[in-house]
Write an enzyme that holds these catalytic residues in place. Structure first.
Site, PDB file in Angstrom:
ATOM      1  N   GLY A  34       0.679  -1.117   0.082  1.00  0.00           N
ATOM      2  CA  GLY A  34       0.088  -0.201   0.179  1.00  0.00           C
ATOM      3  C   GLY A  34       1.116   0.846   0.077  1.00  0.00           C
ATOM      4  CB  ILE A  36       6.759  -1.104  10.664  1.00  0.00           C
ATOM      5  CG1 ILE A  36       6.425  -0.947   9.432  1.00  0.00           C
ATOM      6  CG2 ILE A  36       7.210  -0.812  11.171  1.00  0.00           C
ATOM      7  CD1 ILE A  36       6.406   0.393   8.435  1.00  0.00           C
ATOM      8  NE  ARG A  79      -3.051  -2.266  13.938  1.00  0.00           N
ATOM      9  CZ  ARG A  79      -2.636  -1.030  13.601  1.00  0.00           C
ATOM     10  NH1 ARG A  79      -1.374  -0.378  13.507  1.00  0.00           N
ATOM     11  NH2 ARG A  79      -3.217   0.170  13.910  1.00  0.00           N
ATOM     12  CD  GLU A 136       0.877  -3.543  19.498  1.00  0.00           C
ATOM     13  OE1 GLU A 136       1.443  -3.859  19.205  1.00  0.00           O
ATOM     14  OE2 GLU A 136       0.207  -2.603  19.488  1.00  0.00           O
ATOM     15  CG  HIS A 149       1.884   0.384  17.705  1.00  0.00           C
ATOM     16  ND1 HIS A 149       0.543  -0.112  17.632  1.00  0.00           N
ATOM     17  CD2 HIS A 149       2.022   1.038  16.220  1.00  0.00           C
ATOM     18  CE1 HIS A 149       0.077  -0.369  16.150  1.00  0.00           C
ATOM     19  NE2 HIS A 149       0.906   1.027  15.974  1.00  0.00           N
TER      20      HIS A 149
HETATM   21  C1  GLV Z   1      -0.753   2.774  13.371  1.00  0.00           C
HETATM   22  O1  GLV Z   1      -0.225   1.643  13.882  1.00  0.00           O
HETATM   23  C2  GLV Z   1      -1.200   2.874  12.445  1.00  0.00           C
HETATM   24  O2  GLV Z   1      -2.760   2.138  12.551  1.00  0.00           O
HETATM   25  O3  GLV Z   1      -1.583   4.027  12.292  1.00  0.00           O
END
Ligand code: GLV
Length: 326
Positions: free
Chosen positions: A155, A237, A239, A268, A286
């Site tokens: 994405g 990075i 989820r 988490e 996060h």
């Molecule tokens: C952070 O994890 C977001 O989805 O903006």
């Protein structure tokens, strides 16, 4: 009388001020933690709410909060929302796309660099007073420039990482995604589509940027880790739940892959304790979108979604199309 909105977590004062021009605002600057029942109690009489990824908006909550018309997530990910249930209840859902893309891509790259070059591991060594002598192979890591980066989930953020990798670091970029990018976008990103298996077998570094869903749960588990090169690194990075953290901790312990960089975790803020006992993992809480500028932009976009929807009936970044406002 102004409608009332609830801001579920602490947020910038200027964002609260912009909401106060339109609404009675119930804030949570003290950062109280609410159980689902307490959240429902807080939402009574509220027309809108700002949530972060930690508050779950599901059918049970919606049934108990009949006044709620819009919930704005201050995140691009929205796996804390049951969007079909929100649509069925006539509740507008919104998220914060675009404003965090480049900042998050920067962080993905930072985590890749820190993991490949063993930055936090070597910092712990220095802080612990263990550095007595220089050695030729001290914390020797993996090459980043010129290596092959495999991105799963292409994405906006994945594309940002690909551009940094291809144009800034001369990396070969391969990607796997539900759909292929257009040839123009592939050329811009310097990226080539491959199967998931080929990506895992050939990448020197694997980067996960795929949204969480039932289908993407454990995209990387023991079988996928077994396909990776022993010299490869993995960065998540995306989820928590995209990676099977227990399987990853085991693979790191046995050095079946060289290292991992994690910003997100299953369950988490609790972490699988096994991750804390392996040295070859970089752990962050996060924070991929956490710059002041971007967090302000995310909070303001969430607020602007409440303002736009409750005053004009049209959200700025909607996640669902509603037939009628309730
Ligand atoms: C952070 O994890 C977001 O989805 O903006």
């Amino acid at each position: 009388m102004k409608p009332s909105v609830f801001v579920g977590r602490p947020v910038f004062e200027e964002v609260l001020d912009s909401l106060r021009l339109h609404f009675d605002v119930v804030d949570n600057q003290a950062d109280a933690l609410f159980t689902p029942a307490e959240l429902i109690a807080k939402l009574q009489g509220q027309a809108g709410a700002i949530t972060t990824g930690t508050e779950r908006i599901d059918a049970a909550l919606l049934a108990a909060c009949p006044d709620l018309k819009v919930v704005a997530n201050m995140a691009v990910g929205f796996n804390n929302f049951d969007v079909p249930a929100m649509t069925a209840a006539g509740v507008q859902a919104t998220n914060t796309p675009d404003v965090l893309t480049e900042t998050t891509a920067d962080f993905g790259f930072a985590l890749l660099m820190a993991t490949a070059r063993r930055i936090t591991e070597s910092e712990h060594y220095v802080r612990a007073g263990l550095w007595k002598n220089w050695r030729y192979d001290m914390f020797a890591g993996a090459e980043v420039h010129g290596s092959t980066l495999g991105i799963i989930g292409m994405g906006r953020i994945g594309q940002g990482i690909a551009r940094r990798a291809a144009h800034g670091f001369g990396m070969q970029v391969i990607y796997h995604n539900r759909s292929h990018l257009s040839p123009e976008l592939e050329a811009q990103c310097g990226a080539r589509y491959v199967s998931k298996q080929e990506l895992l077998q050939t990448a020197d570094h694997v980067m996960l940027v795929v949204p969480y869903s039932a289908e993407s749960h454990h995209t990387i588990g023991a079988a996928e880790l077994a396909l990776m090169k022993p010299s490869a690194t993995l960065v998540n990075i995306a989820r928590g739940g995209i990676v099977d953290d227990a399987a990853l901790a085991q693979a790191l312990k046995e050095r079946r892959i060289a290292g991992a960089g994690l910003d997100v975790y299953e369950g988490e803020p609790a972490l699988n304790p096994a991750l804390l006992s392996v040295p070859n993992v970089v752990l962050t809480p996060h924070i991929a979108s956490a710059t002041i500028k971007t967090r302000k932009a995310m909070a303001q976009l969430a607020a602007d979604n409440l303002i736009a929807y409750l005053s004009q009936g049209k959200a700025l970044t909607p996640l669902n199309a509603l037939v009628e406002r309730r």
